[in-house]
Design a protein around this motif. Sequence first.
Motif, PDB file in Angstrom:
ATOM      1  N   ASN A 168       6.114  56.147   6.706  1.00  0.00           N
ATOM      2  CA  ASN A 168       7.497  55.709   6.871  1.00  0.00           C
ATOM      3  C   ASN A 168       8.320  55.928   5.593  1.00  0.00           C
TER       4      ASN A 168
ATOM      5  N   ALA B 299       4.240  52.922  -1.831  1.00  0.00           N
ATOM      6  CA  ALA B 299       3.411  51.732  -2.037  1.00  0.00           C
ATOM      7  C   ALA B 299       2.829  51.681  -3.443  1.00  0.00           C
TER       8      ALA B 299
ATOM      9  N   ASN C 287       2.727  39.775  -3.171  1.00  0.00           N
ATOM     10  CA  ASN C 287       2.456  40.458  -1.904  1.00  0.00           C
ATOM     11  C   ASN C 287       3.320  41.708  -1.816  1.00  0.00           C
ATOM     12  N   GLY C 288       2.691  42.806  -1.391  1.00  0.00           N
ATOM     13  CA  GLY C 288       3.425  44.050  -1.241  1.00  0.00           C
ATOM     14  C   GLY C 288       3.501  44.878  -2.515  1.00  0.00           C
ATOM     15  N   ALA C 289       2.855  44.412  -3.595  1.00  0.00           N
ATOM     16  CA  ALA C 289       2.924  45.133  -4.876  1.00  0.00           C
ATOM     17  C   ALA C 289       2.169  46.450  -4.853  1.00  0.00           C
ATOM     18  N   GLY C 290       1.240  46.581  -3.896  1.00  0.00           N
ATOM     19  CA  GLY C 290       0.473  47.826  -3.817  1.00  0.00           C
ATOM     20  C   GLY C 290      -0.991  47.673  -4.215  1.00  0.00           C
ATOM     21  N   LYS C 291      -1.453  46.434  -4.329  1.00  0.00           N
ATOM     22  CA  LYS C 291      -2.835  46.192  -4.770  1.00  0.00           C
ATOM     23  C   LYS C 291      -3.852  46.711  -3.757  1.00  0.00           C
ATOM     24  N   THR C 292      -3.672  46.318  -2.500  1.00  0.00           N
ATOM     25  CA  THR C 292      -4.637  46.731  -1.470  1.00  0.00           C
ATOM     26  C   THR C 292      -4.639  48.241  -1.313  1.00  0.00           C
ATOM     27  N   THR C 293      -3.454  48.840  -1.353  1.00  0.00           N
ATOM     28  CA  THR C 293      -3.366  50.303  -1.252  1.00  0.00           C
ATOM     29  C   THR C 293      -4.143  50.951  -2.405  1.00  0.00           C
TER      30      THR C 293
ATOM     31  N   HIS D 163       7.664  54.677   2.670  1.00  0.00           N
ATOM     32  CA  HIS D 163       7.582  53.574   1.717  1.00  0.00           C
ATOM     33  C   HIS D 163       6.622  53.924   0.582  1.00  0.00           C
TER      34      HIS D 163
ATOM     35  N   TYR E 173       3.588  55.780   2.225  1.00  0.00           N
ATOM     36  CA  TYR E 173       3.169  55.748   3.626  1.00  0.00           C
ATOM     37  C   TYR E 173       4.082  56.639   4.461  1.00  0.00           C
TER      38      TYR E 173
HETATM   39  P1  ATP Z   1      -0.780  42.069  -0.026  1.00  0.00           P
HETATM   40  O1  ATP Z   1      -1.361  41.089  -0.977  1.00  0.00           O
HETATM   41  O2  ATP Z   1       0.305  41.500   0.827  1.00  0.00           O
HETATM   42  O3  ATP Z   1      -1.784  42.877   0.749  1.00  0.00           O
HETATM   43  P2  ATP Z   1      -0.544  44.304  -1.762  1.00  0.00           P
HETATM   44  O4  ATP Z   1      -0.109  44.179  -3.169  1.00  0.00           O
HETATM   45  O5  ATP Z   1      -1.979  44.471  -1.504  1.00  0.00           O
HETATM   46  O6  ATP Z   1       0.014  43.091  -0.950  1.00  0.00           O
HETATM   47  P3  ATP Z   1      -0.168  46.633  -0.156  1.00  0.00           P
HETATM   48  O7  ATP Z   1      -0.878  46.030   1.000  1.00  0.00           O
HETATM   49  O8  ATP Z   1      -0.854  47.692  -0.917  1.00  0.00           O
HETATM   50  O9  ATP Z   1       0.289  45.505  -1.174  1.00  0.00           O
HETATM   51  O10 ATP Z   1       1.240  47.170   0.361  1.00  0.00           O
HETATM   52  C1  ATP Z   1       2.195  47.802  -0.480  1.00  0.00           C
HETATM   53  C2  ATP Z   1       3.412  48.151   0.333  1.00  0.00           C
HETATM   54  O11 ATP Z   1       3.111  49.162   1.285  1.00  0.00           O
HETATM   55  C3  ATP Z   1       3.969  46.982   1.121  1.00  0.00           C
HETATM   56  O12 ATP Z   1       5.371  47.043   1.053  1.00  0.00           O
HETATM   57  C4  ATP Z   1       3.493  47.237   2.534  1.00  0.00           C
HETATM   58  O13 ATP Z   1       4.415  46.743   3.476  1.00  0.00           O
HETATM   59  C5  ATP Z   1       3.420  48.753   2.603  1.00  0.00           C
HETATM   60  N1  ATP Z   1       2.339  49.200   3.501  1.00  0.00           N
HETATM   61  C6  ATP Z   1       1.037  48.845   3.456  1.00  0.00           C
HETATM   62  N2  ATP Z   1       0.330  49.488   4.392  1.00  0.00           N
HETATM   63  C7  ATP Z   1       1.195  50.282   5.078  1.00  0.00           C
HETATM   64  C8  ATP Z   1       1.093  51.206   6.175  1.00  0.00           C
HETATM   65  N3  ATP Z   1      -0.081  51.450   6.761  1.00  0.00           N
HETATM   66  N4  ATP Z   1       2.218  51.817   6.590  1.00  0.00           N
HETATM   67  C9  ATP Z   1       3.406  51.583   5.987  1.00  0.00           C
HETATM   68  N5  ATP Z   1       3.576  50.749   4.960  1.00  0.00           N
HETATM   69  C10 ATP Z   1       2.508  50.095   4.499  1.00  0.00           C
END
Ligand code: ATP
Length: 236
Positions: A18, A22, A42-48, A20, A16
């Motif tokens: 910033n 992901a 949470n935060g593992a990167g699944k949604t991304t 980070h 991202y």
């Molecule tokens: P969750 O179940 O909490 O959604 P996840 O496994 O789906 O977790 P992501 O949402 O893909 O994880 O996020 C992965 C990392 O990227 C996290 O550390 C999150 O804080 C960061 N992140 C997600 N979206 C953004 C963004 N738009 N800008 C900066 N960092 C982001």
Amino acid sequence: RGTDVPLEITGLTKAYKNGHLAVADLSFRVEKGQVLGLLGPNGAGKTTTLRMLMGLIRPDSGEIRIFGHRVTPGAPVLARLGSFVEGPGFLPHLSGRDNLDLYWRATGRPAAEAHLEEALAIADLGPALDRAVRTYSQGMRQRLAIAQAMLGLPDLLVLDEPTNGLDPPQIREMREVLVRYAAAGRTVIVSSHLLAEVEQTCTHAVVMAGGRRVAAGPVADIVGSGRRLEDAFLEI
Ligand code: ATP
């Protein structure tokens, strides 16, 4: 050129703005008929990852192929990909059936109407379908959302946290819905942050932590791989 591989991801990386990281050098492949769990805390990167494979955000590097076709952001969403990003809104005073009718009309997908009954049968809402959505339990809302994603019967169905907030009997129902869908040779990908949910609903899993793949394979192997894995899923 098309292939019959529902999804192949190679070297996918996304940072991202910033800085980070992901998703980091993620590769995996999903075969036809699998219900694959993308598992990680949470935060593992699944949604991304799911957003990249739906073409909603652009990877920094790597490649995503759906049935051999490369996913590129901005290109028309592949008709064979059905997706549901957590928590679609339904109109509470309308019935489940009317909500879905409204959806396929609003999205201009008349082809979906032909498969409406099949999607509804798979989601198995029964007589509740004709009741107002405001009377639905959380599990029924989730199944309605899944029926909505199933409209058009996509060969690859992608669901973000479909078991979120469900109790154990509802999770078992979800399993049946997903397995019924995949039994017809279709493929399902779901994300989850709970190992037990993936164990109950999926045939295969890819485990992510800190944006990286830490394990992949049949669910039985993943679960059998020991307690070390569980540490990654301890929620604070
Ligand atoms: P969750 O179940 O909490 O959604 P996840 O496994 O789906 O977790 P992501 O949402 O893909 O994880 O996020 C992965 C990392 O990227 C996290 O550390 C999150 O804080 C960061 N992140 C997600 N979206 C953004 C963004 N738009 N800008 C900066 N960092 C982001």
